[in-house]
Every structure is written in structure tokens, then in C-alpha cells.
Design a protein around this motif. Structure first.
Motif, PDB file in Angstrom:
ATOM      1  N   GLY A  27      -0.601   6.766  -0.604  1.00  0.00           N
ATOM      2  CA  GLY A  27      -1.574   7.837  -0.425  1.00  0.00           C
ATOM      3  C   GLY A  27      -0.913   9.199  -0.520  1.00  0.00           C
ATOM      4  N   GLY A  28      -1.716  10.232  -0.401  1.00  0.00           N
ATOM      5  CA  GLY A  28      -1.190  11.598  -0.445  1.00  0.00           C
ATOM      6  C   GLY A  28      -0.371  11.852  -1.687  1.00  0.00           C
ATOM      7  N   ALA A  33      -3.658   5.869  -3.740  1.00  0.00           N
ATOM      8  CA  ALA A  33      -4.416   5.197  -2.672  1.00  0.00           C
ATOM      9  C   ALA A  33      -5.303   6.234  -1.996  1.00  0.00           C
ATOM     10  N   ASP A  34      -6.603   5.955  -1.930  1.00  0.00           N
ATOM     11  CA  ASP A  34      -7.535   6.966  -1.437  1.00  0.00           C
ATOM     12  C   ASP A  34      -8.216   6.602  -0.124  1.00  0.00           C
ATOM     13  N   PHE A  35      -7.872   5.466   0.466  1.00  0.00           N
ATOM     14  CA  PHE A  35      -8.533   5.044   1.697  1.00  0.00           C
ATOM     15  C   PHE A  35      -7.629   5.170   2.920  1.00  0.00           C
ATOM     16  N   ALA A  36      -6.329   5.405   2.725  1.00  0.00           N
ATOM     17  CA  ALA A  36      -5.396   5.516   3.843  1.00  0.00           C
ATOM     18  C   ALA A  36      -4.143   6.262   3.403  1.00  0.00           C
ATOM     19  N   PRO A  55      -6.510  15.068  15.313  1.00  0.00           N
ATOM     20  CA  PRO A  55      -7.946  14.976  15.053  1.00  0.00           C
ATOM     21  C   PRO A  55      -8.384  13.663  14.414  1.00  0.00           C
ATOM     22  N   ILE A  56      -7.425  12.785  14.076  1.00  0.00           N
ATOM     23  CA  ILE A  56      -7.783  11.513  13.444  1.00  0.00           C
ATOM     24  C   ILE A  56      -7.100  10.362  14.174  1.00  0.00           C
ATOM     25  N   PRO A 112      -7.002  12.805   4.637  1.00  0.00           N
ATOM     26  CA  PRO A 112      -7.681  14.024   5.078  1.00  0.00           C
ATOM     27  C   PRO A 112      -9.085  14.097   4.471  1.00  0.00           C
ATOM     28  N   SER A 113      -9.973  14.756   5.177  1.00  0.00           N
ATOM     29  CA  SER A 113     -11.331  14.944   4.656  1.00  0.00           C
ATOM     30  C   SER A 113     -11.274  15.743   3.381  1.00  0.00           C
TER      31      SER A 113
END
Length: 114
Positions: A27-28, A33-36, A55-56, A112-113
Motif C-alpha cells: 500500500g501507499g 494495494a488499496d484496501f490496507a 484517528p484510525i 488514508p481517506s
């Protein structure tokens, strides 16, 4: 598919994590990877992250050594390789390596959102 070799995983830093060496495994900036987001954090002997809340929600999975997770009420959980813990969003916690050995963990969070 995105294969990320550990040696090629990008390093990243977070506030109050000065002694922690963190790499992004998925991810990042590491993959599509877009879910985690999946990270690997190494805590040298005596290193830690002070009490704080994010915040998460997140999951920690200890892979090496022992890490102590301390809750705001003083409850402490010592985690060893293979142990995991879920930290809810806004739940204060400190992460401490109170040993004389290196400790490491996998950290899994939502992205992140957008």
C-alpha cells in the motif's frame, strides 16, 4: 500483483517514533494495494512510542522479540512472536520494548481517506 521485496520496501517515519525503523511493505508508496497499508516496524532495545491515539484502527502482529502495549488505564499486554492486538480508532496506547533485544511487528491499517 505487486511484489515488494523487504530490501526494497521504502522507509517511512511517523511522529514520536524517532527510534523506530519502519518500512512500508504494501500500500501507499510501496504498491497499488488499496484496501490496507502494511508496515514493518523495528524497535531497538529500550525504544518506544509514547501514549497517544490515532484517528484510525490498527492491528499489530509481533514478529520478533517482545513488545508491551500499555493502555491509558495502565493495563499492559506483553506480546510475543505471533501475538496480535487490535487498537480501535482514538484508543490511547503506548508501545514499549522493555527488553534488551530488538523487537519487531507488522502494522496493518486502512488506507488514508481519499
Amino acid at each position: 500483483m505487486d511484489v515488494v521485496r523487504f530490501a526494497d520496501a521504502p522507509f517511512y517515519t511517523l511522529p514520536d517514533h524517532e527510534d523506530v525503523v519502519a518500512r512500508r511493505l504494501q500500500g501507499g508508496e510501496a504498491s497499488t494495494a488499496d484496501f490496507a497499508l502494511v508496515g514493518h516496524s523495528v524497535f531497538p532495545a529500550g525504544a518506544g512510542v509514547p501514549m497517544g491515539a490515532g484517528p484510525i484502527g490498527k492491528v499489530y502482529v509481533v514478529t520478533e522479540g517482545a513488545l508491551t502495549i500499555e493502555q491509558a488505564d495502565g493495563t499492559r499486554h506483553v506480546l510475543h512472536p505471533g501475538d496480535s492486538i487490535f487498537i480501535a480508532a482514538h484508543e490511547p496506547r503506548a508501545v514499549l520494548n522493555e527488553t534488551r533485544e530488538v523487537a519487531a511487528m507488522i502494522v496493518i491499517t486502512p488506507p488514508p481517506s481519499r
